[in-house]
Design a protein around this motif. Structure first.
Motif, PDB file in Angstrom:
ATOM      1  N   UNK A 106       0.849  -1.192   0.000  1.00 23.98           N
ATOM      2  CA  UNK A 106       0.000   0.000   0.000  1.00 23.98           C
ATOM      3  C   UNK A 106       0.883   1.239   0.000  1.00 23.98           C
ATOM      4  N   UNK A 107       0.393   2.295  -0.665  1.00 22.56           N
ATOM      5  CA  UNK A 107       1.145   3.548  -0.744  1.00 22.56           C
ATOM      6  C   UNK A 107       0.610   4.507   0.309  1.00 22.56           C
ATOM      7  N   UNK A 108       1.500   5.005   1.168  1.00 26.97           N
ATOM      8  CA  UNK A 108       1.079   5.944   2.226  1.00 26.97           C
ATOM      9  C   UNK A 108       2.008   7.151   2.248  1.00 26.97           C
ATOM     10  N   UNK A 109       1.503   8.242   2.875  1.00 22.27           N
ATOM     11  CA  UNK A 109       2.356   9.414   3.101  1.00 22.27           C
ATOM     12  C   UNK A 109       2.721   9.398   4.580  1.00 22.27           C
ATOM     13  N   UNK A 110       4.017   9.366   4.854  1.00 24.65           N
ATOM     14  CA  UNK A 110       4.493   9.456   6.238  1.00 24.65           C
ATOM     15  C   UNK A 110       5.659  10.433   6.280  1.00 24.65           C
ATOM     16  N   UNK A 111       5.660  11.315   7.266  1.00 27.54           N
ATOM     17  CA  UNK A 111       6.744  12.308   7.373  1.00 27.54           C
ATOM     18  C   UNK A 111       6.942  13.055   6.059  1.00 27.54           C
ATOM     19  N   UNK A 113       6.704  12.034   3.141  1.00 26.63           N
ATOM     20  CA  UNK A 113       7.292  11.202   2.070  1.00 26.63           C
ATOM     21  C   UNK A 113       6.276  10.161   1.635  1.00 26.63           C
ATOM     22  N   UNK A 114       6.241   9.911   0.314  1.00 28.34           N
ATOM     23  CA  UNK A 114       5.378   8.849  -0.217  1.00 28.34           C
ATOM     24  C   UNK A 114       6.169   7.549  -0.178  1.00 28.34           C
ATOM     25  N   UNK A 115       5.674   6.558   0.572  1.00 31.94           N
ATOM     26  CA  UNK A 115       6.392   5.277   0.680  1.00 31.94           C
ATOM     27  C   UNK A 115       5.417   4.123   0.457  1.00 31.94           C
ATOM     28  N   UNK A 116       5.982   2.947   0.148  1.00 30.14           N
ATOM     29  CA  UNK A 116       5.153   1.740   0.003  1.00 30.14           C
ATOM     30  C   UNK A 116       5.401   0.824   1.196  1.00 30.14           C
ATOM     31  N   UNK A 117       4.320   0.322   1.771  1.00 33.37           N
ATOM     32  CA  UNK A 117       4.437  -0.558   2.942  1.00 33.37           C
ATOM     33  C   UNK A 117       3.565  -1.792   2.743  1.00 33.37           C
ATOM     34  N   UNK A 118       3.894  -2.932   3.428  1.00 34.17           N
ATOM     35  CA  UNK A 118       2.968  -4.071   3.384  1.00 34.17           C
ATOM     36  C   UNK A 118       1.623  -3.643   3.975  1.00 34.17           C
ATOM     37  N   UNK A 119       0.545  -4.142   3.390  1.00 33.17           N
ATOM     38  CA  UNK A 119      -0.794  -3.707   3.768  1.00 33.17           C
ATOM     39  C   UNK A 119      -1.100  -3.887   5.259  1.00 33.17           C
ATOM     40  N   UNK A 120      -0.547  -4.937   5.885  1.00 29.94           N
ATOM     41  CA  UNK A 120      -0.871  -5.153   7.306  1.00 29.94           C
ATOM     42  C   UNK A 120      -0.254  -4.081   8.202  1.00 29.94           C
ATOM     43  N   UNK A 121       0.660  -3.254   7.637  1.00 27.06           N
ATOM     44  CA  UNK A 121       1.301  -2.201   8.437  1.00 27.06           C
ATOM     45  C   UNK A 121       0.560  -0.864   8.378  1.00 27.06           C
ATOM     46  N   UNK A 122      -0.560  -0.810   7.635  1.00 25.27           N
ATOM     47  CA  UNK A 122      -1.350   0.435   7.615  1.00 25.27           C
ATOM     48  C   UNK A 122      -1.834   0.710   9.041  1.00 25.27           C
ATOM     49  N   UNK A 123      -1.684   1.976   9.486  1.00 26.41           N
ATOM     50  CA  UNK A 123      -2.094   2.342  10.845  1.00 26.41           C
ATOM     51  C   UNK A 123      -3.244   3.344  10.784  1.00 26.41           C
ATOM     52  N   UNK A 128      -3.430   7.277   3.039  1.00 31.50           N
ATOM     53  CA  UNK A 128      -3.215   6.272   1.989  1.00 31.50           C
ATOM     54  C   UNK A 128      -3.513   6.877   0.625  1.00 31.50           C
ATOM     55  N   UNK A 129      -2.637   6.582  -0.342  1.00 37.88           N
ATOM     56  CA  UNK A 129      -2.876   7.022  -1.721  1.00 37.88           C
ATOM     57  C   UNK A 129      -3.422   5.821  -2.495  1.00 37.88           C
ATOM     58  N   UNK A 130      -4.575   6.008  -3.133  1.00 37.69           N
ATOM     59  CA  UNK A 130      -5.155   4.910  -3.913  1.00 37.69           C
ATOM     60  C   UNK A 130      -5.426   5.407  -5.324  1.00 37.69           C
ATOM     61  N   UNK A 131      -5.210   4.514  -6.307  1.00 38.08           N
ATOM     62  CA  UNK A 131      -5.413   4.937  -7.689  1.00 38.08           C
ATOM     63  C   UNK A 131      -6.013   3.813  -8.510  1.00 38.08           C
ATOM     64  N   UNK A 137      -7.531  -0.913   1.157  1.00 40.97           N
ATOM     65  CA  UNK A 137      -7.219  -1.893   2.202  1.00 40.97           C
ATOM     66  C   UNK A 137      -7.516  -1.441   3.625  1.00 40.97           C
ATOM     67  N   UNK A 138      -8.268  -0.345   3.779  1.00 39.33           N
ATOM     68  CA  UNK A 138      -8.688   0.120   5.110  1.00 39.33           C
ATOM     69  C   UNK A 138      -9.895   1.030   4.904  1.00 39.33           C
TER      70      UNK A 138
END
Length: 837
Positions: A106-111, A113-123, A128-131, A137-138
């Motif tokens: 999943x693509x998220x913005x943290x600090x 920065x746009x980063x990719x993380x495993x979906x189970x790590x979404x907090x 979340x960026x979705x396209x 996933x949440x």
């Protein structure tokens, strides 16, 4: 962040905020699933019939005071459950590794920065960026969007997509729903079990896996053998008791026979082969969602492949531009010619503002390189007609702050020409251009513009009055080495069909360049709708190229192949491929360029988009299926002499009726288990495997001919063992010597059988060339244990055998060789018959 055009004020969670969210809400996963805990696996193993028999025998030995036998049985229980636990654990670890790889990023913005993380790590609190093409996933609320629409059918059952934005009444998005168009950033409010999907519990993981035909056949076979085992056990127990009057002794004889009948190695072998097969493919870059798919892969008869991104590179280079006003084609070095300015601008405006498609990305890049002034920031899209129609087109409406409008359309050239205000004569001339360009394998898009005052826009984009501007001509070259891939598939007797949204001329040219055999005209998606099921089956047999295909047409073709008893592998990477991917026996999605929905619908994902991996997968499927059969035929063949050696001396009233006790049977079982499920699993593919036609899915895993071969092999080994018995008795051998001769002959026969059955076509000498390091290890261990039983007094007393001299040992080997190696003669005749065909 620039690559997604995300507003600067969206910074996402900081490290500390993420930590606090984790502590409060945990991870984004359904309740911790503990069904695979080690102690539960152990409990499952202890419920197995073979272990229950061993426990029963151990209890009887303790009752009668035979403590050494009871200790051996306890050792056997530990060994059998240890082997099963090892196998189950290997399978479990392989499947867990697959699950981890299957998890989408999943693509998220943290600090900021746009980063990719495993979906189970979404907090909770994440942005979340979705396209387009991605699964959400949440659960959360939209904070920024661009032409964003979502399909919520998985929750509501409503198949139409819903447009959502910051301004819409409902700006909630939900886990498990699918992005149909555009882009959005949403703030996560609920994760894991708290999401709407989590509450419904409709997670895809919980859908029961369909049992494969092979699995069903094996289960049925094992059940029948268990029923026979119970019947024979009762028969032998009562017969032995009637003869001896000793209840405990006769119970032991019955249990010994029940042990020899139960083919518990077969289901263990099947699970191991499938799980390890899937794990090995994973290391090759092929993610298998369900391990039973491995078996189906080997039976594939038809491959339906998309063109773009599967056969071709999906790089979409802009080859040339055709400008209608000047009636000229311009090559790539002429793109900055002022005459092309309007065509390039409107081609870009008709694309998504944040492009996902390779062609649209290219058009944005060419616009940036050739235009003196970039107007993209000044104009906002305020109305859109998504890609639709047969053939399809799309229209975008933009406006700037002073009310100036841009209405741009692009799509299949036929669709754009139909809606453009030009004469039939002009259209015929342009159709000729399309045909000529398409014949060279180029992808053509038409571009048009329109003017419209007011806000009562037509319901359909086709109702605008369009002015035709020209064509964009893209070239998507075939992937390197693709010809060899298709040649391998043809050699393996597999048919190849192209099912694409592109036009016939382009598809024909690419098919030719890719080495696809095509001798019939292409069929158009629009024609397919009007055909009956039978007509589609006829069409599917003779047609190779299916063009201008839309999702329903793709699905109809896949179903037609299935109806015609073909085993279908469907390759695709787009949202519109999802229904066909789901319907095919094997849906294959591309890992890099495949959309999330395509990957979710597929049963197999090729991580690096290399079609050659499919050949690897099919070869693996054929190897595994062949090896399962070898293992099962070996198990059947070696079980027959064990069963008959336990029962016949008793029923025929021979001098030593109990030549085998439970300890002997268990020793043989302990050799057989690893041989079939570990050693045969490691067997390499036989030569010419990929030069044979696929097997029929409807075939049973052992037909009568194969089953009868195994039975004959087993009966001849039994004959050899009983000959060894009688000759030893006639030469004055006591019970210990007779038992030693029978036991040694059977162990030698077991070793030779495992070598002979490595191939049912090629000779044993040919099989020695196959690299399988486990064979010498298992055979060596078996011989060491046999000689320890024969010549170490402690073991000899326990197994109630007498050490054999060299002559007796040689004689046992000779009988075993004759009773097994006759099969080499059968294979030689088989090879001669194959050559003469």
């Amino acid at each position: 962040m620039a690559s997604h055009n995300i507003p600067e004020h969206l910074t996402g969670l900081s490290e500390q905020e993420l930590k606090n969210s984790r502590e409060k809400y945990g991870y984004n996963q359904a309740g911790n699933n503990k069904k695979n805990a080690w102690y539960l696996m152990l409990l499952d193993i202890l419920k197995e019939p073979m272990l229950l028999l061993l426990i029963a025998v151990s209890v009887i030995y303790v009752i009668v005071g035979n403590y050494s036998e009871a200790m051996f049985m306890l050792g056997a229980i530990i060994a059998v459950s240890g082997i099963s636990f090892y196998q189950d654990n290997r399978s479990k670890m392989a499947l867990e590794a697959l699950e981890k790889l299957n998890e989408p990023l999943s693509t998220v913005i943290r600090n900021s920065k746009v980063i990719q993380i495993p979906t189970h790590e979404i907090a909770v609190g994440d942005l979340c960026i979705i396209e387009e093409g991605k699964m959400i996933n949440a659960d959360g609320k939209i904070v920024h969007s661009n032409d964003f629409s979502v399909n919520e059918a998985s929750l509501t059952g409503e198949s139409f997509s819903v447009f959502k934005s910051l301004e819409s009444d409902d700006r909630n998005v939900y886990s498990g729903t699918l992005v149909v168009s555009g882009l959005a950033v949403f703030e996560v409010e609920k994760i894991g079990n708290e999401t709407q999907l989590g509450k419904i519990g409709a997670s895809i993981q919980n859908i029961r896996e369909e049992r494969s035909p092979l699995q069903t056949q094996i289960t049925k076979f094992v059940k029948w053998m268990a029923v026979i085992g119970i019947a024979v056990f009762l028969l032998v127990w009562s017969y032995s008791y009637w003869q001896s009057g000793d209840l405990i002794e006769s119970l032991l004889v019955g249990l010994t026979l029940a042990m020899s009948i139960l083919p518990e190695e077969i289901p263990v072998a099947f699970t191991t082969f499938m799980a390890l097969g899937a794990w090995k493919l994973m290391r090759e870059g092929i993610i298998v969602k369900r391990s039973s798919v491995v078996e189906t892969l080997g039976s594939t008869t038809v491959i339906c492949t998309d063109k773009t991104g599967t056969i071709t590179e999906n790089s979409m280079q802009l080859k040339s531009l055709y400008d209608y006003r000047t009636n000229k084609f311009y090559e790539s070095h002429q793109f900055d010619d002022h005459a092309l300015s309007e065509l390039i601008q409107f081609a870009m405006w008709s694309s998504e503002p944040v492009p996902f498609d390779p062609m649209e990305t290219t058009l944005h890049r060419i616009y940036q390189q050739t235009q003196t002034k970039d107007l993209r920031k000044d104009f906002q899209m305020f109305h859109e007609y998504p890609l639709e129609g047969k053939p399809p087109m799309m229209t975008h409406l933009f406006e700037n702050s002073s009310g100036q409008r841009i209405i741009a359309a692009k799509g299949a050239p036929e669709a754009i020409l139909t809606v453009s205000n030009i004469s039939k004569k002009e259209k015929d001339k342009l159709h000729q251009h399309i045909k000529e360009v398409g014949k060279q394998g180029y992808r053509v898009l038409g571009v048009a513009k329109a003017d419209f005052k007011g806000n009562n826009f037509p319901e359909k984009q086709q109702d605008f009055s369009f002015e035709f501007l020209g064509f964009t001509v893209f070239y998507d070259p075939p992937k390197k080495g693709i010809q060899e891939v298709f040649q391998h598939l043809y050699d393996a007797g597999i048919k190849v069909k192209i099912i694409t949204g592109d036009n016939a001329d382009t598809t024909k040219a690419i098919a030719q360049q890719a080495g696809i055999i095509n001798e019939s005209p292409a069929v158009n998606g629009a024609e397919i709708v009007h055909h009956t099921e039978q007509e589609l089956i006829e069409l599917s047999r003779k047609t190779t190229l299916f063009t201008r295909m839309f999702p329903e047409a793709k699905l109809r073709m896949v179903n037609a192949f299935k109806k015609d008893e073909e085993v279908v592998a469907m390759l695709g990477d787009g949202v519109n491929d999802a229904p066909a991917l789901k319907a095919a026996h094997i849906g294959v999605a591309m890992g890099h360029k495949g959309t999330e929905i395509a990957k979710a619908a597929a049963s197999l994902v090729i991580t690096d988009d290399d079609l050659g991996k499919l050949v690897v997968g099919i070869a693996a499927g054929r190897r595994i299926y062949a090896n399962i059969k070898k293992a099962i035929q070996y198990i059947i063949s070696i079980h027959i002499p064990i069963i008959l050696t336990v029962s016949l001396p008793l029923f025929l009233g021979w001098i030593y009726p109990h030549v085998f006790t439970p300890v002997h049977v268990i020793f043989l079982e302990l050799i057989m288990g690893p041989t079939c499920s570990i050693v045969y699993e490691n067997e390499p593919m036989e030569k010419n495997t990929m030069q044979r036609n696929p097997r029929k899915m409807t075939e049973t895993f052992l037909n009568w001919k194969e089953l009868s071969i195994s039975i004959v092999q087993g009966l001849l080994i039994t004959l050899g063992v009983l000959v060894a018995y009688q000759l030893t008795v006639q030469n004055g051998g006591d019970e210990g010597t007779t038992r030693a001769m029978v036991f040694t002959t059977l162990v030698f026969a077991n070793i030779l059988l495992s070598l002979v059955n490595r191939s049912f076509v090629y000779s044993i000498f040919e099989s020695f060339k196959y690299k399988n390091n486990l064979f010498p290890i298992i055979i060596g261990t078996t011989l060491v244990l046999l000689f320890a039983i024969l010549y170490i007094p402690l073991f000899a007393d326990f197994f109630q055998v007498t050490g054999l001299n060299f002559q007796e040992l040689s004689f046992a080997f000779l009988i075993a060789a004759i009773s097994v190696l006759w099969f080499e003669g059968y294979k030689w005749i088989k090879r001669k018959n194959l050559k003469s065909k």
